[in-house]
Design an enzyme around this catalytic site. Structure first.
Site, short mmCIF file in Angstrom:
data_model
loop_
_atom_site.label_atom_id
_atom_site.label_comp_id
_atom_site.label_asym_id
_atom_site.label_seq_id
_atom_site.Cartn_x
_atom_site.Cartn_y
_atom_site.Cartn_z
N PRO A 1 0.84 -1.20 0.00
CA PRO A 1 0.00 0.00 0.00
C PRO A 1 0.87 1.25 0.00
O PRO A 1 1.78 1.38 0.82
CB PRO A 1 -0.78 -0.13 1.31
CG PRO A 1 0.11 -0.93 2.21
CD PRO A 1 0.85 -1.88 1.31
N GLN B 1 -6.58 -1.96 3.66
CA GLN B 1 -5.78 -1.62 4.84
C GLN B 1 -6.44 -0.51 5.64
O GLN B 1 -6.84 0.52 5.09
CB GLN B 1 -4.37 -1.19 4.45
CG GLN B 1 -3.47 -1.04 5.68
CD GLN B 1 -2.09 -0.52 5.34
OE1 GLN B 1 -1.93 0.64 5.01
NE2 GLN B 1 -1.08 -1.39 5.43
N CYS C 1 3.12 2.81 8.97
CA CYS C 1 3.25 4.12 8.34
C CYS C 1 4.08 5.05 9.23
O CYS C 1 3.74 5.24 10.40
CB CYS C 1 1.88 4.73 8.08
SG CYS C 1 1.98 6.36 7.29
N ASP D 1 12.90 -1.92 -0.16
CA ASP D 1 14.02 -1.92 -1.12
C ASP D 1 14.01 -3.11 -2.07
O ASP D 1 15.04 -3.41 -2.69
CB ASP D 1 15.38 -1.87 -0.41
CG ASP D 1 15.60 -0.58 0.35
OD1 ASP D 1 14.81 0.37 0.17
OD2 ASP D 1 16.57 -0.51 1.13
N GLY E 1 6.79 -2.14 -3.20
CA GLY E 1 6.10 -0.87 -3.23
C GLY E 1 6.68 0.08 -4.26
O GLY E 1 6.27 0.09 -5.41
N ARG E 2 7.66 0.85 -3.83
CA ARG E 2 8.24 1.86 -4.73
C ARG E 2 8.85 1.25 -5.98
O ARG E 2 8.92 1.91 -7.02
CB ARG E 2 9.28 2.70 -3.96
CG ARG E 2 8.66 3.63 -2.92
CD ARG E 2 9.71 4.34 -2.09
NE ARG E 2 10.44 3.41 -1.24
CZ ARG E 2 11.54 3.73 -0.57
NH1 ARG E 2 12.06 4.94 -0.68
NH2 ARG E 2 12.14 2.84 0.22
#
Length: 333
Positions: free
Chosen positions: A26, A80, A110, A212, A234-235
């Site tokens: 998310p 979520q 978060c 990562d 994610g990223r």
């Protein structure tokens, strides 16, 4: 009941199969419904909605939840939730289950100050007893599997994720995802995949490594160092919605994934752009789409001048006209 993994290829929570064990993380403002659907179209074990504040969700005025559109009934989607009050967390969980969600994920990771200042997200790592009361409230409120996403700890002096994860398992959590950083690291430095091993050793439920992981090589390294049962990306998926499928194919077999180039890439990006315009409306869609278009063009090594022009066009027709040239430098991986 959680079914043990077989050769690290699948995870089943209750009757929900998560296969392959490669998930989309998310990301606030990024993993909206259009992007999650695009990632899922290539192939992912499951995707997780953007974080939703539990009290705001329950108290929303008519139409707000519909506009937010979390994809409750989308196959392979977890919704979520975040919060600090057991009542609102449980009520939000009931609402999400009633709307057809297959899984609910609790956010305890978060690091954003606006979240932790409200004693939610990773701030809950500082008050594990309170965190467990929230987990118990959600688990007891619903019949669907409840999962947890958190970090190694608040800071280097309080690496308590293993204890929290064990207590969460005892409370009924079916799977835990660990971002290999502390809250105080935010996204700086390197994710410590080895440290996730302590959480894996502490529980019997599946553990997912996060942080990562951007391709098959980093996914394999994260699994080797952590002993985790799967990975969450994610990223690394920004501008590359196909990367989860690539990782799944490399680690767990299956058909090779053809990275779109040429007309295929133009068609994909154009369709994603138009889906965002349709989802948000033209004005907001133009703004939301800029980051995605920028990532696509960065991955394609677009001309900087043309990139800037596309991101500042006021008319979507101009964007669609210029995308073919901007994406033309992308070559097969």
């Amino acid at each position: 009941m959680t079914v043990p993994l077989a050769n690290n290829e699948s995870i089943t929570l209750n009757d929900v199969a998560l296969q392959p064990p490669v998930a989309l993380a998310p990301l606030a403002g990024i993993t909206d419904l259009p992007f999650r659907q695009l990632v899922a179209s290539f192939g992912a074990g499951w995707v997780v909605s953007e974080m939703v504040a539990s009290q705001e969700m329950v108290q929303a005025k008519p139409g707000v939840r519909e506009r937010a559109e979390l994809g409750y009934d989308q196959e392979g989607t977890a919704v979520q939730i975040a919060g600090r009050d057991a009542y609102w967390m449980a009520e939000a969980a009931r609402m999400i289950e009633a709307n057809g969600a297959a899984m609910i994920d609790i956010n305890m990771g978060c690091p954003a100050k606006k979240v932790t200042n409200g004693y939610s997200g990773s701030a809950l790592l500082r008050t594990p007893d309170h965190a467990l009361s929230l987990i118990e409230a959600v688990v007891n409120a619903v019949n669907v599997p409840v999962t947890l996403k958190t970090r190694l700890g608040w800071d280097d002096d309080s690496l308590n994720a293993a204890d929290v994860a064990k207590r969460a398992e005892d409370a009924g959590i079916k799977l835990v995802t660990i971002h290999g950083r502390t809250r105080c690291q935010f996204y700086k430095g390197a994710a410590d995949w080895s440290a996730i091993g302590a959480i894996k050793d502490a529980v019997t439920i599946p553990v997912i490594a996060n942080g990562d992981i951007i391709d098959a090589a980093t996914a394999r390294q994260a699994l080797d160092l952590s002993g985790a049962d799967g990975v969450m990306i994610g990223r690394g998926a920004q501008g590359r919605p196909w990367v989860l499928a690539q990782v799944a194919a490399a680690l767990h077999g299956g058909p090779d994934v053809e990275v779109p180039v040429g007309d295929d890439l133009v068609n994909l990006v154009s369709a994603h752009y138009e889906a965002m315009l349709s989802f948000y409306g033209t004005e907001l869609g133009r703004k939301v789409s800029r980051k995605h278009l920028g990532w696509y063009m960065d991955d394609a090594h677009a001309d900087p001048v043309l990139r800037k022009a596309i991101l500042t066009h006021a008319d979507p027709r101009d964007v669609l006209r210029d995308l073919p040239e901007a994406l033309s430098q992308k070559v097969p991986a």
